[in-house]
Motif scaffolding. Structure first.
Motif, PDB file in Angstrom:
ATOM      1  N   ASP A 166     -16.123  17.456  12.575  1.00 62.16           N
ATOM      2  CA  ASP A 166     -14.393  17.263  12.607  1.00 62.16           C
ATOM      3  C   ASP A 166     -14.119  15.952  12.689  1.00 62.16           C
ATOM      4  N   ILE A 167     -14.654  15.510  14.087  1.00 64.32           N
ATOM      5  CA  ILE A 167     -14.075  14.621  14.487  1.00 64.32           C
ATOM      6  C   ILE A 167     -13.589  13.462  13.487  1.00 64.32           C
ATOM      7  N   ASN A 168     -14.928  12.889  12.821  1.00 61.80           N
ATOM      8  CA  ASN A 168     -15.078  12.101  11.682  1.00 61.80           C
ATOM      9  C   ASN A 168     -13.726  12.075  10.834  1.00 61.80           C
ATOM     10  N   GLU A 169     -13.338  13.374  10.269  1.00 61.18           N
ATOM     11  CA  GLU A 169     -12.654  13.647   9.286  1.00 61.18           C
ATOM     12  C   GLU A 169     -11.079  13.932   9.681  1.00 61.18           C
ATOM     13  N   GLY A 170     -11.258  13.808  10.201  1.00 62.91           N
ATOM     14  CA  GLY A 170      -9.839  14.105  11.524  1.00 62.91           C
ATOM     15  C   GLY A 170      -8.685  15.030  11.589  1.00 62.91           C
ATOM     16  N   VAL A 171     -10.121  16.096  12.162  1.00 54.06           N
ATOM     17  CA  VAL A 171      -9.668  17.686  12.040  1.00 54.06           C
ATOM     18  C   VAL A 171      -8.982  17.262  13.587  1.00 54.06           C
ATOM     19  N   TYR A 172      -9.796  16.821  13.623  1.00 52.04           N
ATOM     20  CA  TYR A 172      -9.163  16.460  15.678  1.00 52.04           C
ATOM     21  C   TYR A 172      -9.177  14.710  15.663  1.00 52.04           C
ATOM     22  N   SER A 173      -7.646  14.853  15.540  1.00 52.37           N
ATOM     23  CA  SER A 173      -6.617  13.107  15.729  1.00 52.37           C
ATOM     24  C   SER A 173      -7.391  12.701  17.225  1.00 52.37           C
ATOM     25  N   PRO A 174      -7.211  11.329  17.143  1.00 50.90           N
ATOM     26  CA  PRO A 174      -7.461  10.346  18.562  1.00 50.90           C
ATOM     27  C   PRO A 174      -6.310  11.111  19.246  1.00 50.90           C
ATOM     28  N   ASN A 175      -7.001  10.908  20.716  1.00 50.73           N
ATOM     29  CA  ASN A 175      -5.912  11.303  21.535  1.00 50.73           C
ATOM     30  C   ASN A 175      -5.740  12.107  22.011  1.00 50.73           C
ATOM     31  N   GLU A 176      -6.340  13.167  21.075  1.00 45.99           N
ATOM     32  CA  GLU A 176      -6.186  14.894  20.843  1.00 45.99           C
ATOM     33  C   GLU A 176      -6.656  15.771  22.242  1.00 45.99           C
ATOM     34  N   LYS A 177      -6.580  16.790  22.791  1.00 45.49           N
ATOM     35  CA  LYS A 177      -6.958  17.115  23.417  1.00 45.49           C
ATOM     36  C   LYS A 177      -7.729  18.180  23.352  1.00 45.49           C
ATOM     37  N   LEU A 178      -9.526  18.129  23.635  1.00 44.10           N
ATOM     38  CA  LEU A 178     -10.214  18.877  23.276  1.00 44.10           C
ATOM     39  C   LEU A 178     -10.351  20.243  24.337  1.00 44.10           C
ATOM     40  N   ILE A 179     -10.086  21.279  24.208  1.00 45.66           N
ATOM     41  CA  ILE A 179     -10.006  22.509  25.247  1.00 45.66           C
ATOM     42  C   ILE A 179     -11.255  23.507  25.506  1.00 45.66           C
ATOM     43  N   GLU A 180     -12.076  22.881  26.598  1.00 45.55           N
ATOM     44  CA  GLU A 180     -13.727  23.609  26.552  1.00 45.55           C
ATOM     45  C   GLU A 180     -12.891  25.357  26.048  1.00 45.55           C
ATOM     46  N   ASN A 181     -12.078  26.309  26.689  1.00 38.60           N
ATOM     47  CA  ASN A 181     -11.710  27.761  26.214  1.00 38.60           C
ATOM     48  C   ASN A 181     -12.112  27.591  24.509  1.00 38.60           C
ATOM     49  N   ASP A 182     -10.904  26.680  23.910  1.00 39.45           N
ATOM     50  CA  ASP A 182     -10.811  26.898  22.471  1.00 39.45           C
ATOM     51  C   ASP A 182     -12.020  27.090  21.860  1.00 39.45           C
ATOM     52  N   LEU A 183     -12.297  25.524  21.963  1.00 34.41           N
ATOM     53  CA  LEU A 183     -13.670  25.334  21.152  1.00 34.41           C
ATOM     54  C   LEU A 183     -14.733  27.289  21.719  1.00 34.41           C
ATOM     55  N   ALA A 184     -15.343  27.182  23.175  1.00 38.91           N
ATOM     56  CA  ALA A 184     -16.093  28.589  23.192  1.00 38.91           C
ATOM     57  C   ALA A 184     -15.406  29.097  22.701  1.00 38.91           C
ATOM     58  N   ASN A 185     -14.706  29.702  22.123  1.00 37.08           N
ATOM     59  CA  ASN A 185     -13.616  30.586  21.254  1.00 37.08           C
ATOM     60  C   ASN A 185     -14.470  30.717  19.326  1.00 37.08           C
ATOM     61  N   ARG A 186     -14.130  29.456  19.492  1.00 40.64           N
ATOM     62  CA  ARG A 186     -14.424  28.664  17.703  1.00 40.64           C
ATOM     63  C   ARG A 186     -15.840  29.129  17.617  1.00 40.64           C
ATOM     64  N   PHE A 187     -16.319  28.476  17.954  1.00 37.95           N
ATOM     65  CA  PHE A 187     -17.456  28.730  18.117  1.00 37.95           C
ATOM     66  C   PHE A 187     -19.077  29.692  18.508  1.00 37.95           C
ATOM     67  N   GLU A 188     -18.697  30.627  19.924  1.00 37.64           N
ATOM     68  CA  GLU A 188     -18.569  31.798  19.611  1.00 37.64           C
ATOM     69  C   GLU A 188     -19.452  31.738  20.960  1.00 37.64           C
ATOM     70  N   THR A 189     -19.624  30.156  22.317  1.00 36.02           N
ATOM     71  CA  THR A 189     -20.900  30.117  22.606  1.00 36.02           C
ATOM     72  C   THR A 189     -19.912  29.768  24.262  1.00 36.02           C
ATOM     73  N   SER A 190     -20.490  29.772  25.455  1.00 33.43           N
ATOM     74  CA  SER A 190     -19.978  29.688  26.738  1.00 33.43           C
ATOM     75  C   SER A 190     -19.673  28.021  26.884  1.00 33.43           C
ATOM     76  N   ARG A 191     -18.716  28.338  28.049  1.00 31.83           N
ATOM     77  CA  ARG A 191     -18.732  27.075  27.971  1.00 31.83           C
ATOM     78  C   ARG A 191     -19.451  26.017  28.533  1.00 31.83           C
ATOM     79  N   ASN A 192     -20.206  26.043  29.242  1.00 34.94           N
ATOM     80  CA  ASN A 192     -21.206  25.513  29.486  1.00 34.94           C
ATOM     81  C   ASN A 192     -21.444  24.683  28.485  1.00 34.94           C
ATOM     82  N   THR A 193     -21.841  24.539  27.972  1.00 38.72           N
ATOM     83  CA  THR A 193     -22.757  25.047  25.771  1.00 38.72           C
ATOM     84  C   THR A 193     -21.503  23.892  25.883  1.00 38.72           C
ATOM     85  N   ILE A 194     -20.516  24.137  26.059  1.00 40.42           N
ATOM     86  CA  ILE A 194     -19.848  23.017  25.141  1.00 40.42           C
ATOM     87  C   ILE A 194     -19.125  22.028  25.638  1.00 40.42           C
TER      88      ILE A 194
END
Length: 215
Positions: free
Chosen positions: A16-44
């Motif tokens: 995703d980062i390499n293909e520009g889904v997330y742009s340079p300087n874009e924040k990566l929110i742990e909660n959002d990523l945990a929800n997206r991948f259906e996993t724990s914040r610790n894994t993220i």
């Protein structure tokens, strides 16, 4: 063997980062990523730490993670080092390439032309990588190749945006054609020169459009 959840998420976020889904300087929110991948914040958190080691993410204590962005000096430094190493590798390897390996490079170049003519730019980065990998795989200096791959990894998130810059897709075809001709002639010195010219052209493009690429 089935890959772990951490590895699966890591590989997807790298893509995703390499293909520009997330742009340079874009924040990566742990909660959002945990929800997206259906996993724990610790894994993220573990995944983000691994991405930081690959220079794809920057983590600031108490502020979180964001996609790493390169400033102008970073870009100059990375690409000037890469240019010298690419030149070295092409000079070393070009005389050693087999007819089959040169044929493979020619076929990849043909696919690059077809993709750009059809404006199918999504595949260009992969084809570009495959073209150079034919040479890398023949080089017995694994230290040089490891450094080149690390440098490319740090710049990979800019690749897709770079090819969208006006005139860049035409330029990259000319540069790879010139490089391929040098390789076909088994002229190591000329291949080295052409490889450096190609990387410096990428550098100049990134410098000219640095503000665009970091948004």
């Amino acid at each position: 063997m089935r890959e772990s959840k951490t590895t699966t998420i890591l590989n997807q976020l790298k893509k995703d980062i390499n293909e520009g889904v997330y742009s340079p300087n874009e924040k990566l929110i742990e909660n959002d990523l945990a929800n997206r991948f259906e996993t724990s914040r610790n894994t993220i958190r573990n995944v983000l730490s691994l991405l930081e080691k690959d220079n794809l993410v920057s983590i600031v204590p108490h502020k979180g993670a964001k996609v790493t962005a390169l400033n102008t000096k970073d870009i100059i430094n990375l690409l000037e080092v890469r240019a010298e190493l690419e030149g070295y590798v092409f000079q070393k390897v070009t005389p050693l390439l087999s007819d089959d390996e040169i044929k493979k490079m020619s076929e990849i170049y043909k696919q690059m032309v077809e993709n750009i003519e059809e404006n199918n730019l999504q595949n260009h980065s992969g084809l570009n990588q495959s073209f150079h990998e034919v040479v890398y795989s023949k080089c017995d200096n694994t230290v040089a190749i490891g450094i080149i791959r690390d440098l490319k990894n740090q710049l990979s998130k800019y690749n897709f945006k770079t090819i969208l810059i006006p005139g860049r897709k035409e330029a990259t075809l000319i540069e790879h054609k010139n490089l391929l001709e040098a390789v076909k002639s088994r002229d190591g010195a000329l291949a080295s020169q052409r490889a450096k010219e190609h990387i410096f052209s990428v550098r100049d493009t990134l410098l000219d459009y640095n503000d665009y690429l970091n948004h």
